[in-house]
Design a protein around this motif. Structure first.
Motif, PDB file in Angstrom:
ATOM      1  N   ALA A  73      -3.398   2.062   2.226  1.00 54.07           N
ATOM      2  CA  ALA A  73      -2.776   2.430   0.954  1.00 54.07           C
ATOM      3  C   ALA A  73      -1.352   1.907   0.844  1.00 54.07           C
ATOM      4  CB  ALA A  73      -2.785   3.949   0.789  1.00 54.07           C
ATOM      5  N   CYS A  74      -0.876   1.196   1.862  1.00 52.67           N
ATOM      6  CA  CYS A  74       0.521   0.750   1.901  1.00 52.67           C
ATOM      7  C   CYS A  74       0.682  -0.608   1.233  1.00 52.67           C
ATOM      8  CB  CYS A  74       1.018   0.680   3.342  1.00 52.67           C
ATOM      9  SG  CYS A  74       1.010   2.266   4.203  1.00 52.67           S
ATOM     10  N   TYR A  75       1.832  -0.795   0.594  1.00 48.97           N
ATOM     11  CA  TYR A  75       2.146  -2.079  -0.032  1.00 48.97           C
ATOM     12  C   TYR A  75       2.815  -3.047   0.939  1.00 48.97           C
ATOM     13  CZ  TYR A  75       6.747   0.176  -0.467  1.00 48.97           C
ATOM     14  OH  TYR A  75       7.931   0.827  -0.210  1.00 48.97           O
ATOM     15  N   ASP A  76       3.125  -2.577   2.147  1.00 51.14           N
ATOM     16  CA  ASP A  76       3.829  -3.415   3.114  1.00 51.14           C
ATOM     17  C   ASP A  76       3.138  -3.383   4.479  1.00 51.14           C
ATOM     18  OD1 ASP A  76       4.370  -0.809   3.696  1.00 51.14           O
ATOM     19  OD2 ASP A  76       6.562  -0.990   3.658  1.00 51.14           O
ATOM     20  N   ASN A  77       1.825  -3.248   4.475  1.00 56.08           N
ATOM     21  CA  ASN A  77       1.082  -3.208   5.736  1.00 56.08           C
ATOM     22  C   ASN A  77      -0.251  -3.920   5.581  1.00 56.08           C
ATOM     23  OD1 ASN A  77       0.577  -1.896   8.546  1.00 56.08           O
ATOM     24  ND2 ASN A  77      -1.246  -1.388   7.358  1.00 56.08           N
TER      25      ASN A  77
END
Length: 688
Positions: free
Chosen positions: A355-359
């Motif tokens: 759900a992460c934008y940076d992972n």
């Protein structure tokens, strides 16, 4: 000259004349005979001499020795026999139980007779030896021997009768007893009713009664408890705090089985949690029901709505507190036996990371299906030894390249995570079943990946060297252990972990019909949280919900690695591990090897382009945006019989996979079929 007064003439005075003056005295006390006063004086002197000679200590010492001898002579047998008699009376018509108890009573009585004979024989032997020595001294007339025997007897009694009382805190500090600070609802040993006996906790109706129940049970089990307070009724049982007067709360853990019997609780119903801030205290939970029945479910997380550096809720403690953790830069180990809920734990982690934008989430599993329902939201999936080895080598080299790149980008001592420079989370399930090269690459990545925002979470059914190949369990920061063996508890949390309250081995794995304690874990190394032995329940999410979330996140677009890191990894040397390494692949080559979606802007050329063009053409001709694999093959045979008539379904899958289309994916409802697998037009078009 004055004329003298005659005796017959009264003197001129107002005071009545008396023949003899009256003398007023205090009432005379009845006198004591002289011999009584003399006896009292002699007695006082004798007492002073006796005190100086420690004679009272000697008498008290021999009384204590006598009581000690009597206790050892009995050795708790009368109490055991009486308890058995009471149990027979309470059997209430249970013939089988009553028969066993009567047999036990007969055994105890026989043992008691045998014990008394042996102990009496030993006592007689010692007494005979002492009497013989004294008699020998008397017969031979040896004054020194008799004197030595007398001094020894006097010293023995005086030693055992010495004053052993300890100064209380009130005496030492000069505080009155009523100023002692006690906890809310505190119950101490002085508050116990005289002659009270332990009773089941279910009989307690008030916190005060429950506190007395806890104190009585612990005293009966020999736990050095001195205070119980903060007793609270919970939906699942009772919770309180206890304090021991000596040692540590480890005594409660050691006596947990006996306490469960005293409280009449189920197995693992006594759950002590030593308090870090107060070494003598522990939180005690008496669990009658499911303490996690009211725990909330997993919160909804929209695609690209959070950062890997944010704290996300993963679980709930047995006390009802949420477990929130930031997974950035956290190397992890998950251990649980078969049925312990290991997949659910990894899915809970994967649900956060996808759900992460940076992972970027990577799923490796040489034996099972890894993150299963989250497949669509995972960027790279490795199942074969070849795929797993190539993936681990790729990220080991990427972390090495980032170590050289940090200074150029001005990031300082660790990689700064952002949308432009994302974090990688590599989840390696069934680690023991990986190849030797894969294990070695994973070990190397554990050593260097954290600072470069390339983290590895490995999972295993055991935490010992037999499973992990190396003693690496305690070197990993985050450790989550579910139902397991006691050896796994010690291997992961340390040799003294069990005595300190780390008890995952007491949890029960699931069966086909009963989930039991699956998904329950003890955690250590959670960022921002103290390492306390607390049981947590991981938030379980239904498979349908996970599949919907995964599809939603895939459609929103998966995160891609930064080009800076991809370029930097090609400029560093391969590691020397003493074993052959696979060829270092590019990101596009790695995606093709693992059947992943091509990166944005990636195209296909050559012979592979032809089959993609033909598949796109037949879908556009049919006016659909997706096709089952079998339907697509039939359409291709109609489109170009010469090229596709001899092609099988498996061959079509393989050729499209080589072209970058990946494996067939779920398509949703088509006709009467709920969720068939095949290929989508948008994905094939992107390859062109």
């Amino acid at each position: 000259m004055a004329t003298p007064l005659t005796d017959e003439r009264p003197p001129l005075t107002l005071v009545t004349h008396t023949a003899e003056p009256v003398v007023f005295k205090a009432p005379v006390e009845a006198g004591r005979p002289a011999w009584i006063e003399s006896a009292r004086t002699v007695a006082d002197r004798t007492n002073r001499v006796a005190q100086l000679a420690l004679l009272p200590h000697t008498v008290r010492g021999y009384r204590q020795l006598g009581r000690r001898w009597l206790n050892r002579y009995r050795d708790d047998y009368p109490q055991l026999i009486a308890s058995t008699d009471r149990a027979i009376r309470e059997a209430d018509g249970d013939v089988v139980l009553e028969g066993r108890l009567k047999e036990r009573r007969a055994e105890l009585r026989a043992e008691y007779r045998r014990h008394r004979k042996i102990y009496a024989g030993k006592t007689a032997g010692v007494a005979g030896a002492v009497a013989g020595g004294v008699g020998f001294g008397a017969v031979t007339g040896s004054l020194w021997l008799d004197l030595l025997a007398g001094i020894s007897a006097w010293g023995l009694g005086a030693f055992h009768g010495r004053d052993r009382s300890e100064l209380t805190a009130e005496t030492v500090l000069g505080l009155p007893a009523d100023e002692t600070v006690r906890g809310h609802g505190s119950v101490t040993l002085d508050d116990l009713p005289e002659g009270a006996k332990p009773f089941p906790i279910r009989r307690a109706e008030t916190p005060q009664q429950a506190a007395v129940c806890v104190l009585l049970a612990m005293v009966a089990e020999g736990v050095p408890v001195v205070e119980v307070w903060d007793m609270e009724r919970q939906p699942w049982g009772w919770q309180c705090k206890v304090r021991v007067g000596e040692g540590t709360p480890e005594a409660i853990i050691a006596k947990a089985g006996g306490l469960e019997t005293r409280f009449d609780l189920p197995t693992n119903g006594v759950r002590p949690q030593p308090m870090v801030e107060r070494r003598a205290c522990a939180i005690l939970r008496l669990v009658e029901g499911n303490p996690f029945a009211t725990a909330p479910g997993m919160p909804y997380r929209a695609p690209k709505s959070i950062s890997i550096t944010d704290k996300s809720r993963l679980a709930t403690s047995v006390g009802g507190d949420p477990l929130q953790a930031a997974l950035a830069g956290v190397m992890g180990l998950v251990v649980a036996a078969s049925g312990g809920g290991k997949t659910g734990m990894l899915q809970a982690i994967g649900e956060v990371t996808t759900a992460c934008y940076d992972n970027i989430t990577v799923d490796l599993d040489p034996h099972g299906d890894g993150l299963e329902d989250l497949y669509d939201a995972v960027r790279v999936t490795g199942r074969s030894h070849q795929q797993i080895e190539n993936v681990l080598l790729f990220f080991l080299m990427l972390s090495k390249g980032r170590a050289r790149l940090r200074a150029k980008l001005g990031m300082g001592k660790k990689w700064q995570i952002s949308k432009e420079h994302p974090h990688f989370t590599v989840i390696f399930d069934e680690f023991p079943k990986g190849s030797e090269l894969a294990k070695r690459l994973a070990f190397e990545l554990l050593l260097v990946g954290r600072k470069e925002a390339v983290t590895l979470i490995i999972a295993s059914q055991g935490g010992t060297k037999l499973y992990l190949g190396e003693n690496i369990a305690q070197m990993i920061a985050l450790k989550a252990v579910g139902p397991c063996k006691v050896g796994d508890t010690r291997a992961v949390f340390g040799d003294g972990a069990v005595a300190e309250g780390w008890l995952p081995h007491k949890l029960s794995p699931a069966t086909d019909t009963d989930p039991k304690d699956a998904g329950h874990v003890y955690l250590q190394g959670v960022p921002g949280m103290a390492d306390e032995p607390i049981e947590y329940a991981i938030h379980a999410t239904p498979s349908d919900t996970l599949r919907k979330l995964a599809a939603e996140r895939r459609d929103a677009g998966l995160v891609e690695p930064d080009q800076d890191s991809l370029r930097a990894m090609t400029e560093v040397d391969l590691p020397d591990l003493g074993m052959p390494l696979p060829k270092l692949l590019t990101w596009e080559q790695l995606l093709r090897l693992c059947g992943a979606d091509p990166a944005e802007g990636m195209t296909v050329d050559g012979a592979a382009r032809t089959i993609v063009e033909d598949a796109v053409a037949v879908m556009e001709k049919a006016g659909v945006d997706r096709m089952k694999t079998e339907t697509l093959l039939l359409a291709l045979r109609d489109f170009d019989p010469d090229a596709y008539l001899a092609v099988t379904v498996d061959e079509l899958k393989a050729r499209l996979k080589e072209a970058g289309a990946g494996s067939p994916e779920t398509l949703g409802r088509i006709g009467e079929e709920q969720n068939p697998r095949g290929f989508k037009l948008a994905k094939l078009t992107a390859l062109l």
